[in-house]
Design a protein around this motif. Sequence first.
Motif, PDB file in Angstrom:
ATOM      1  N   VAL A   1      60.686  22.132  53.900  1.00  0.00           N
ATOM      2  CA  VAL A   1      59.797  22.840  54.826  1.00  0.00           C
ATOM      3  C   VAL A   1      59.343  24.153  54.209  1.00  0.00           C
ATOM      4  CG1 VAL A   1      60.881  21.830  56.877  1.00  0.00           C
ATOM      5  CG2 VAL A   1      61.698  24.011  56.003  1.00  0.00           C
ATOM      6  N   ASP A   2      58.260  24.711  54.764  1.00  0.00           N
ATOM      7  CA  ASP A   2      57.841  26.049  54.349  1.00  0.00           C
ATOM      8  C   ASP A   2      58.340  27.063  55.371  1.00  0.00           C
ATOM      9  OD1 ASP A   2      56.094  26.008  56.545  1.00  0.00           O
ATOM     10  OD2 ASP A   2      54.325  25.575  55.324  1.00  0.00           O
ATOM     11  N   LEU A   3      58.034  28.335  55.146  1.00  0.00           N
ATOM     12  CA  LEU A   3      58.563  29.387  56.010  1.00  0.00           C
ATOM     13  C   LEU A   3      57.927  29.394  57.400  1.00  0.00           C
ATOM     14  CD1 LEU A   3      58.913  32.334  53.449  1.00  0.00           C
ATOM     15  CD2 LEU A   3      60.721  30.868  54.378  1.00  0.00           C
ATOM     16  N   SER A   4      56.911  28.574  57.593  1.00  0.00           N
ATOM     17  CA  SER A   4      56.303  28.435  58.925  1.00  0.00           C
ATOM     18  C   SER A   4      56.830  27.215  59.668  1.00  0.00           C
ATOM     19  CB  SER A   4      54.777  28.339  58.799  1.00  0.00           C
ATOM     20  OG  SER A   4      54.251  29.522  58.236  1.00  0.00           O
ATOM     21  N   GLY A   5      57.731  26.471  59.030  1.00  0.00           N
ATOM     22  CA  GLY A   5      58.318  25.302  59.672  1.00  0.00           C
ATOM     23  C   GLY A   5      57.555  24.017  59.448  1.00  0.00           C
ATOM     24  N   ASN A   6      56.549  24.053  58.601  1.00  0.00           N
ATOM     25  CA  ASN A   6      55.782  22.845  58.303  1.00  0.00           C
ATOM     26  C   ASN A   6      56.552  21.973  57.313  1.00  0.00           C
ATOM     27  OD1 ASN A   6      53.377  23.701  59.774  1.00  0.00           O
ATOM     28  ND2 ASN A   6      53.120  25.195  58.123  1.00  0.00           N
ATOM     29  N   ILE A   7      56.632  20.681  57.593  1.00  0.00           N
ATOM     30  CA  ILE A   7      57.321  19.755  56.700  1.00  0.00           C
ATOM     31  C   ILE A   7      56.414  19.458  55.507  1.00  0.00           C
ATOM     32  CG2 ILE A   7      58.223  17.410  56.477  1.00  0.00           C
ATOM     33  CD1 ILE A   7      59.149  17.618  59.383  1.00  0.00           C
ATOM     34  N   ILE A   8      56.993  19.586  54.307  1.00  0.00           N
ATOM     35  CA  ILE A   8      56.262  19.365  53.066  1.00  0.00           C
ATOM     36  C   ILE A   8      56.565  17.954  52.563  1.00  0.00           C
ATOM     37  CG2 ILE A   8      55.844  20.199  50.730  1.00  0.00           C
ATOM     38  CD1 ILE A   8      55.151  22.213  52.971  1.00  0.00           C
ATOM     39  N   GLY A   9      55.519  17.175  52.326  1.00  0.00           N
ATOM     40  CA  GLY A   9      55.708  15.810  51.845  1.00  0.00           C
ATOM     41  C   GLY A   9      55.959  14.845  52.984  1.00  0.00           C
ATOM     42  N   ASP A  10      56.244  13.618  52.623  1.00  0.00           N
ATOM     43  CA  ASP A  10      56.494  12.571  53.612  1.00  0.00           C
ATOM     44  C   ASP A  10      57.972  12.529  53.979  1.00  0.00           C
ATOM     45  OD1 ASP A  10      53.834  11.733  53.613  1.00  0.00           O
ATOM     46  OD2 ASP A  10      54.166  10.447  51.860  1.00  0.00           O
ATOM     47  N   SER A  11      58.256  12.581  55.258  1.00  0.00           N
ATOM     48  CA  SER A  11      59.633  12.453  55.739  1.00  0.00           C
ATOM     49  C   SER A  11      59.603  11.814  57.119  1.00  0.00           C
ATOM     50  CB  SER A  11      60.330  13.814  55.825  1.00  0.00           C
ATOM     51  OG  SER A  11      61.623  13.671  56.410  1.00  0.00           O
ATOM     52  N   PRO A  12      60.496  10.871  57.386  1.00  0.00           N
ATOM     53  CA  PRO A  12      60.545  10.264  58.711  1.00  0.00           C
ATOM     54  C   PRO A  12      61.291  11.136  59.719  1.00  0.00           C
ATOM     55  CG  PRO A  12      62.202   9.266  57.312  1.00  0.00           C
ATOM     56  CD  PRO A  12      61.437  10.231  56.444  1.00  0.00           C
ATOM     57  N   TYR A  13      61.735  12.312  59.282  1.00  0.00           N
ATOM     58  CA  TYR A  13      62.598  13.148  60.113  1.00  0.00           C
ATOM     59  C   TYR A  13      61.929  14.457  60.527  1.00  0.00           C
ATOM     60  CZ  TYR A  13      66.259  10.044  58.340  1.00  0.00           C
ATOM     61  OH  TYR A  13      67.010   8.946  58.009  1.00  0.00           O
ATOM     62  N   SER A  14      62.487  15.063  61.580  1.00  0.00           N
ATOM     63  CA  SER A  14      62.104  16.401  62.014  1.00  0.00           C
ATOM     64  C   SER A  14      63.255  17.361  61.704  1.00  0.00           C
ATOM     65  CB  SER A  14      61.803  16.406  63.514  1.00  0.00           C
ATOM     66  OG  SER A  14      62.965  16.014  64.247  1.00  0.00           O
ATOM     67  N   ILE A  15      63.087  18.642  62.017  1.00  0.00           N
ATOM     68  CA  ILE A  15      64.149  19.626  61.809  1.00  0.00           C
ATOM     69  C   ILE A  15      64.506  20.279  63.135  1.00  0.00           C
ATOM     70  CG2 ILE A  15      63.486  20.073  59.411  1.00  0.00           C
ATOM     71  CD1 ILE A  15      62.190  22.710  60.436  1.00  0.00           C
ATOM     72  N   ASN A  16      65.673  20.888  63.184  1.00  0.00           N
ATOM     73  CA  ASN A  16      66.155  21.562  64.384  1.00  0.00           C
ATOM     74  C   ASN A  16      65.417  22.896  64.543  1.00  0.00           C
ATOM     75  OD1 ASN A  16      67.659  23.112  66.255  1.00  0.00           O
ATOM     76  ND2 ASN A  16      69.540  22.021  65.762  1.00  0.00           N
ATOM     77  N   PRO A  17      64.747  23.147  65.680  1.00  0.00           N
ATOM     78  CA  PRO A  17      64.012  24.412  65.859  1.00  0.00           C
ATOM     79  C   PRO A  17      64.900  25.645  65.714  1.00  0.00           C
ATOM     80  CG  PRO A  17      63.400  22.833  67.549  1.00  0.00           C
ATOM     81  CD  PRO A  17      64.573  22.238  66.825  1.00  0.00           C
ATOM     82  N   ALA A  18      66.132  25.602  66.217  1.00  0.00           N
ATOM     83  CA  ALA A  18      67.032  26.748  66.087  1.00  0.00           C
ATOM     84  C   ALA A  18      67.392  26.981  64.626  1.00  0.00           C
ATOM     85  CB  ALA A  18      68.292  26.528  66.924  1.00  0.00           C
ATOM     86  N   GLY A  19      67.589  25.906  63.911  1.00  0.00           N
ATOM     87  CA  GLY A  19      67.886  26.034  62.492  1.00  0.00           C
ATOM     88  C   GLY A  19      66.724  26.657  61.749  1.00  0.00           C
ATOM     89  N   PHE A  20      65.502  26.293  62.136  1.00  0.00           N
ATOM     90  CA  PHE A  20      64.328  26.871  61.492  1.00  0.00           C
ATOM     91  C   PHE A  20      64.265  28.376  61.716  1.00  0.00           C
ATOM     92  CE2 PHE A  20      60.080  28.537  62.378  1.00  0.00           C
ATOM     93  CZ  PHE A  20      59.605  28.591  61.076  1.00  0.00           C
ATOM     94  N   THR A  21      64.493  28.822  62.943  1.00  0.00           N
ATOM     95  CA  THR A  21      64.411  30.254  63.253  1.00  0.00           C
ATOM     96  C   THR A  21      65.352  31.060  62.381  1.00  0.00           C
ATOM     97  OG1 THR A  21      63.804  29.803  65.556  1.00  0.00           O
ATOM     98  CG2 THR A  21      64.707  31.984  65.070  1.00  0.00           C
ATOM     99  N   ILE A  22      66.611  30.645  62.322  1.00  0.00           N
ATOM    100  CA  ILE A  22      67.614  31.403  61.582  1.00  0.00           C
ATOM    101  C   ILE A  22      67.368  31.341  60.076  1.00  0.00           C
ATOM    102  CG2 ILE A  22      70.075  31.493  60.999  1.00  0.00           C
ATOM    103  CD1 ILE A  22      70.610  30.509  63.895  1.00  0.00           C
TER     104      ILE A  22
ATOM    105  N   SER B   1      66.037   3.863  54.136  1.00  0.00           N
ATOM    106  CA  SER B   1      66.520   3.973  52.760  1.00  0.00           C
ATOM    107  C   SER B   1      65.510   4.785  51.956  1.00  0.00           C
ATOM    108  CB  SER B   1      66.686   2.574  52.154  1.00  0.00           C
ATOM    109  OG  SER B   1      67.162   2.672  50.830  1.00  0.00           O
ATOM    110  N   LEU B   2      65.892   6.021  51.612  1.00  0.00           N
ATOM    111  CA  LEU B   2      64.992   6.923  50.896  1.00  0.00           C
ATOM    112  C   LEU B   2      65.512   7.161  49.484  1.00  0.00           C
ATOM    113  CD1 LEU B   2      64.387   9.578  53.709  1.00  0.00           C
ATOM    114  CD2 LEU B   2      63.005   7.578  53.163  1.00  0.00           C
ATOM    115  N   HIS B   3      64.637   7.104  48.515  1.00  0.00           N
ATOM    116  CA  HIS B   3      64.996   7.358  47.111  1.00  0.00           C
ATOM    117  C   HIS B   3      63.844   8.129  46.482  1.00  0.00           C
ATOM    118  CE1 HIS B   3      68.389   4.582  47.440  1.00  0.00           C
ATOM    119  NE2 HIS B   3      67.563   3.765  48.061  1.00  0.00           N
ATOM    120  N   ILE B   4      63.964   9.457  46.439  1.00  0.00           N
ATOM    121  CA  ILE B   4      62.824  10.271  46.010  1.00  0.00           C
ATOM    122  C   ILE B   4      63.056  10.955  44.662  1.00  0.00           C
ATOM    123  CG2 ILE B   4      62.238  10.689  48.440  1.00  0.00           C
ATOM    124  CD1 ILE B   4      63.162  13.623  47.921  1.00  0.00           C
ATOM    125  N   LYS B   5      64.122  10.621  43.991  1.00  0.00           N
ATOM    126  CA  LYS B   5      64.463  11.326  42.748  1.00  0.00           C
ATOM    127  C   LYS B   5      63.297  11.382  41.777  1.00  0.00           C
ATOM    128  CE  LYS B   5      67.820  11.447  38.968  1.00  0.00           C
ATOM    129  NZ  LYS B   5      69.054  10.830  38.375  1.00  0.00           N
TER     130      LYS B   5
END
Length: 255
Positions: A74-95, A6-10
């Motif tokens: 994320v930034d343009l290098s694929g680094n996650i900014i801030g706290d998140s329990p999740y990762s991102i899809n590598p293919a999605g990052f490339t595109i 349960s995330l609430h970051i507003k």
Amino acid sequence: MFELPSLHIKDTVSEQEWRIRVDLAACYRLVADMGWGDLIYTHISAKVPGTEHYLVNAFGLAFEEVTASNLVKVDLSGNIIGDSPYSINPAGFTIHSAIHEARKDAHCILHLHTKATIAVASCEGGLQPWSQYSLFSLPSLSYHGYEGLAVEDGERARLQSDLGETNHMLLHNHGGLTLGETVGDAFMRFYDLQRACEIQIELMQMNAPVIEIPETIVDNIYAQASKVHSGETGGQKAWPAMLRKAYRLDPGFCE
């Protein structure tokens, strides 16, 4: 049953970022409702105003599970900014990172694997000027060759070069992509591209001669479409209605 965190970051982000998060989460919900999703494997991104960071879906969540708070920054290098329990899809990052880097006007990017866009992108000749919807996309349409899963860094430059200054792209054997200065613009452009591909497939299945649109009318519609699908008469006009629809589907997306 697995329950999502349960995330609430507003209260931890700027008002501008929160507004973009709400629009982007709504877009994910609308894409799911339209039947354009592909389980967890496609991506929609939006730039955080005033930064080089962008928001994208958490890898592993269905589109109907995306909320404003669980989008990953994320930034343009694929680094996650801030706290998140999740990762991102590598293919999605490339595109997405490649396009956000090259196109400063690409504040939102939709990349989806719909059956219609894959089918037309896989045919010789690609999209044909057979319907009004196709004429909305064709003046600003590009193509990108299939190179396998988009995880190789070398594909970034070729993708950027193929896209150029266009706002619609068909990726051979892969799917469709649109971009815009707002979430609404990118969403409406994909709507037009999707409809154009669906209509083309229907016409091909009919196996009947297609009534050709005269070239003079084609040129005129190109000019008309540039006005109708920009600014106050384009995505920015249609998006409020789409946002209201997202709230009717499930207001939980804005949490």
